[in-house]
Design a protein around this motif. Structure first.
Motif, PDB file in Angstrom:
ATOM      1  N   UNK A 169       0.827  -1.214   0.000  1.00  0.00           N
ATOM      2  CA  UNK A 169       0.000   0.000   0.000  1.00  0.00           C
ATOM      3  C   UNK A 169       0.860   1.264   0.000  1.00  0.00           C
ATOM      4  N   UNK A 170       2.003   1.195   0.696  1.00  0.00           N
ATOM      5  CA  UNK A 170       2.882   2.362   0.835  1.00  0.00           C
ATOM      6  C   UNK A 170       3.972   2.409  -0.237  1.00  0.00           C
ATOM      7  N   UNK A 171       3.969   1.417  -1.152  1.00  0.00           N
ATOM      8  CA  UNK A 171       4.969   1.343  -2.214  1.00  0.00           C
ATOM      9  C   UNK A 171       6.390   1.251  -1.658  1.00  0.00           C
ATOM     10  N   UNK A 172       6.563   0.417  -0.646  1.00  0.00           N
ATOM     11  CA  UNK A 172       7.877   0.172  -0.046  1.00  0.00           C
ATOM     12  C   UNK A 172       8.356  -1.216  -0.473  1.00  0.00           C
ATOM     13  N   UNK A 173       9.607  -1.318  -0.903  1.00  0.00           N
ATOM     14  CA  UNK A 173      10.153  -2.592  -1.377  1.00  0.00           C
ATOM     15  C   UNK A 173      10.243  -3.598  -0.232  1.00  0.00           C
ATOM     16  N   UNK A 174       9.949  -4.851  -0.542  1.00  0.00           N
ATOM     17  CA  UNK A 174       9.834  -5.887   0.487  1.00  0.00           C
ATOM     18  C   UNK A 174      11.043  -6.823   0.482  1.00  0.00           C
ATOM     19  N   UNK A 175      11.537  -7.119   1.687  1.00  0.00           N
ATOM     20  CA  UNK A 175      12.618  -8.075   1.851  1.00  0.00           C
ATOM     21  C   UNK A 175      12.306  -9.072   2.951  1.00  0.00           C
ATOM     22  N   UNK A 176      12.865 -10.275   2.829  1.00  0.00           N
ATOM     23  CA  UNK A 176      12.740 -11.291   3.875  1.00  0.00           C
ATOM     24  C   UNK A 176      13.829 -11.074   4.918  1.00  0.00           C
ATOM     25  N   UNK A 177      13.473 -11.320   6.178  1.00  0.00           N
ATOM     26  CA  UNK A 177      14.399 -11.082   7.300  1.00  0.00           C
ATOM     27  C   UNK A 177      14.539 -12.365   8.127  1.00  0.00           C
ATOM     28  N   UNK A 178      15.237 -13.368   7.578  1.00  0.00           N
ATOM     29  CA  UNK A 178      15.352 -14.652   8.275  1.00  0.00           C
ATOM     30  C   UNK A 178      16.334 -14.597   9.445  1.00  0.00           C
ATOM     31  N   UNK A 179      15.981 -15.275  10.513  1.00  0.00           N
ATOM     32  CA  UNK A 179      16.852 -15.300  11.684  1.00  0.00           C
ATOM     33  C   UNK A 179      16.854 -16.663  12.346  1.00  0.00           C
ATOM     34  N   UNK A 180      17.532 -16.751  13.474  1.00  0.00           N
ATOM     35  CA  UNK A 180      17.550 -18.001  14.228  1.00  0.00           C
ATOM     36  C   UNK A 180      16.182 -18.254  14.870  1.00  0.00           C
ATOM     37  N   UNK A 181      15.867 -19.541  15.087  1.00  0.00           N
ATOM     38  CA  UNK A 181      14.586 -19.913  15.697  1.00  0.00           C
ATOM     39  C   UNK A 181      14.698 -19.715  17.210  1.00  0.00           C
ATOM     40  N   UNK A 182      14.545 -18.446  17.612  1.00  0.00           N
ATOM     41  CA  UNK A 182      14.817 -18.053  18.995  1.00  0.00           C
ATOM     42  C   UNK A 182      13.922 -16.881  19.378  1.00  0.00           C
ATOM     43  N   UNK A 183      12.628 -17.152  19.565  1.00  0.00           N
ATOM     44  CA  UNK A 183      11.688 -16.088  19.911  1.00  0.00           C
ATOM     45  C   UNK A 183      12.037 -15.430  21.237  1.00  0.00           C
ATOM     46  N   UNK A 184      12.427 -16.236  22.211  1.00  0.00           N
ATOM     47  CA  UNK A 184      12.727 -15.687  23.538  1.00  0.00           C
ATOM     48  C   UNK A 184      13.906 -14.722  23.485  1.00  0.00           C
ATOM     49  N   UNK A 201       0.252 -10.197  -4.726  1.00  0.00           N
ATOM     50  CA  UNK A 201       0.539  -9.560  -6.005  1.00  0.00           C
ATOM     51  C   UNK A 201       1.797  -8.714  -6.019  1.00  0.00           C
ATOM     52  N   UNK A 202       2.688  -8.936  -5.042  1.00  0.00           N
ATOM     53  CA  UNK A 202       3.912  -8.148  -4.957  1.00  0.00           C
ATOM     54  C   UNK A 202       5.129  -8.894  -5.459  1.00  0.00           C
ATOM     55  N   UNK A 203       6.285  -8.251  -5.301  1.00  0.00           N
ATOM     56  CA  UNK A 203       7.573  -8.827  -5.708  1.00  0.00           C
ATOM     57  C   UNK A 203       8.533  -8.725  -4.536  1.00  0.00           C
ATOM     58  N   UNK A 204       9.258  -9.793  -4.270  1.00  0.00           N
ATOM     59  CA  UNK A 204      10.275  -9.793  -3.215  1.00  0.00           C
ATOM     60  C   UNK A 204      11.550  -9.168  -3.770  1.00  0.00           C
ATOM     61  N   UNK A 205      12.058  -8.123  -3.111  1.00  0.00           N
ATOM     62  CA  UNK A 205      13.235  -7.411  -3.608  1.00  0.00           C
ATOM     63  C   UNK A 205      14.535  -7.965  -3.053  1.00  0.00           C
ATOM     64  N   UNK A 206      14.575  -8.281  -1.739  1.00  0.00           N
ATOM     65  CA  UNK A 206      15.864  -8.586  -1.120  1.00  0.00           C
ATOM     66  C   UNK A 206      15.724  -9.538   0.064  1.00  0.00           C
ATOM     67  N   UNK A 207      16.870  -9.943   0.575  1.00  0.00           N
ATOM     68  CA  UNK A 207      16.952 -10.751   1.796  1.00  0.00           C
ATOM     69  C   UNK A 207      18.005 -10.143   2.700  1.00  0.00           C
ATOM     70  N   UNK A 246      16.149 -17.534  -5.752  1.00  0.00           N
ATOM     71  CA  UNK A 246      15.976 -16.580  -6.852  1.00  0.00           C
ATOM     72  C   UNK A 246      17.236 -15.736  -6.979  1.00  0.00           C
ATOM     73  N   UNK A 247      18.009 -15.939  -8.040  1.00  0.00           N
ATOM     74  CA  UNK A 247      19.269 -15.196  -8.212  1.00  0.00           C
ATOM     75  C   UNK A 247      19.070 -13.702  -8.447  1.00  0.00           C
ATOM     76  N   UNK A 248      17.827 -13.272  -8.656  1.00  0.00           N
ATOM     77  CA  UNK A 248      17.546 -11.851  -8.858  1.00  0.00           C
ATOM     78  C   UNK A 248      17.375 -11.117  -7.531  1.00  0.00           C
ATOM     79  N   UNK A 249      17.277 -11.840  -6.434  1.00  0.00           N
ATOM     80  CA  UNK A 249      17.137 -11.207  -5.128  1.00  0.00           C
ATOM     81  C   UNK A 249      18.424 -10.482  -4.745  1.00  0.00           C
ATOM     82  N   UNK A 250      18.287  -9.381  -4.043  1.00  0.00           N
ATOM     83  CA  UNK A 250      19.436  -8.614  -3.565  1.00  0.00           C
ATOM     84  C   UNK A 250      19.759  -9.039  -2.137  1.00  0.00           C
ATOM     85  N   UNK A 251      21.024  -9.235  -1.845  1.00  0.00           N
ATOM     86  CA  UNK A 251      21.461  -9.594  -0.503  1.00  0.00           C
ATOM     87  C   UNK A 251      21.914  -8.344   0.247  1.00  0.00           C
TER      88      UNK A 251
END
Length: 256
Positions: free
Chosen positions: A55-70, A103-109, A137-142
């Motif tokens: 909605x805000x036209x902000x590029x989306x990235x995944x933010x993976x981390x360790x499985x450590x909620x606490x 309907x979006x596109x993933x930009x980065x990780x 996806x090799x098009x993703x930005x790191x």
């Protein structure tokens, strides 16, 4: 004119617990890193955050981390490169599904917390992360710490890799971030933080806690969205950078 991306970690609420002022801060950034459910976030939060970003036209990235909620993903874990490859692939896949469904596109990780910091100096872990991203996806930005092993690993495998700097963190003489266990890890004065950012962008330098100036490249700036004054700082840094003739754009619009 200089160009820079401003990114922020978001989607960190979990169940009944709310963190950050995501909707308001989105007006002042160009890229968002969405928690993928391991260190923070949950499926509903992920979907809502993706919708907000679109909605805000902000590029989306995944933010993976360790499985450590606490520990909010900020505690080092004894993991193998294969485990890192698997958890990064898994989390990218989870967010990618929501982005595609909306309907979006993933930009980065951008790795999170301890995973990010460990990969900054550990070649095997950085290569596992880069390989996971490339194979999805090799098009993703790191996104990786400027000049780190993570950025180098991304470039070696063929990913477009962005050098990330931090507005509110201090640096060590080797270019790493000061540990959060150190009382001097955070910069609490907004004007000091933004002056550091402008110096990094325009001069390619940052002063370490040891007093030495070190070379640094700044493609994207991380700001944090969970502090009491996070919204005010987001407004301040965005306005101040533009007044300093620094153009704020999504990373994919100027980094190739």
């Amino acid at each position: 004119m200089a160009y820079v991306d401003i990114n922020c970690d978001m989607g960190e609420s979990f169940g009944a617990y709310k963190m950050g002022r995501d909707e308001e801060i989105l007006d002042h950034i160009t890229s968002i890193n969405i928690a993928c459910g391991f260190h923070a976030g949950d499926p509903t939060t992920m979907r809502k955050t993706v919708q907000l970003a679109l909605e805000k036209n902000v590029a989306i990235g995944a933010h993976p981390g360790f499985q450590d909620l606490v520990g909010f993903g900020r505690r080092n874990m004894n993991v193998s490169p294969q485990e890192v490859y698997d958890i990064v692939t898994y989390q990218i896949g989870a967010l990618y599904a929501f982005v595609k469904a909306e309907g979006g596109v993933l930009q980065h990780v951008k790795p999170h917390g301890a995973l990010y910091n460990m990969a900054s100096t550990n070649t095997a872990l950085s290569e596992a992360i880069a390989e996971a991203i490339y194979k999805v996806n090799p098009e993703l930005i790191l996104f990786g710490l400027s000049g780190s092993e993570l950025v180098k690993a991304g470039k070696r495998i063929g990913l477009c890799s962005a050098n990330e700097v931090f507005s509110d963190r201090t640096y060590q003489h080797d270019g790493t971030l000061t540990s959060r266990n150190n009382s001097n890890a955070l910069i609490k004065e907004s004007d000091v933080a933004v002056k550091q950012v402008i110096k990094m962008i325009k001069e390619g330098k940052v002063q370490s806690l040891q007093g030495t100036e070190i070379a640094i490249e700044a493609n994207t700036i991380c700001i944090h969205g969970d502090g009491e004054s996070a919204l005010d700082f987001a407004k301040y840094i965005s306005t101040t950078l533009q007044n300093a003739d620094i153009n704020i754009l999504k990373i994919a619009e100027f980094l190739k």
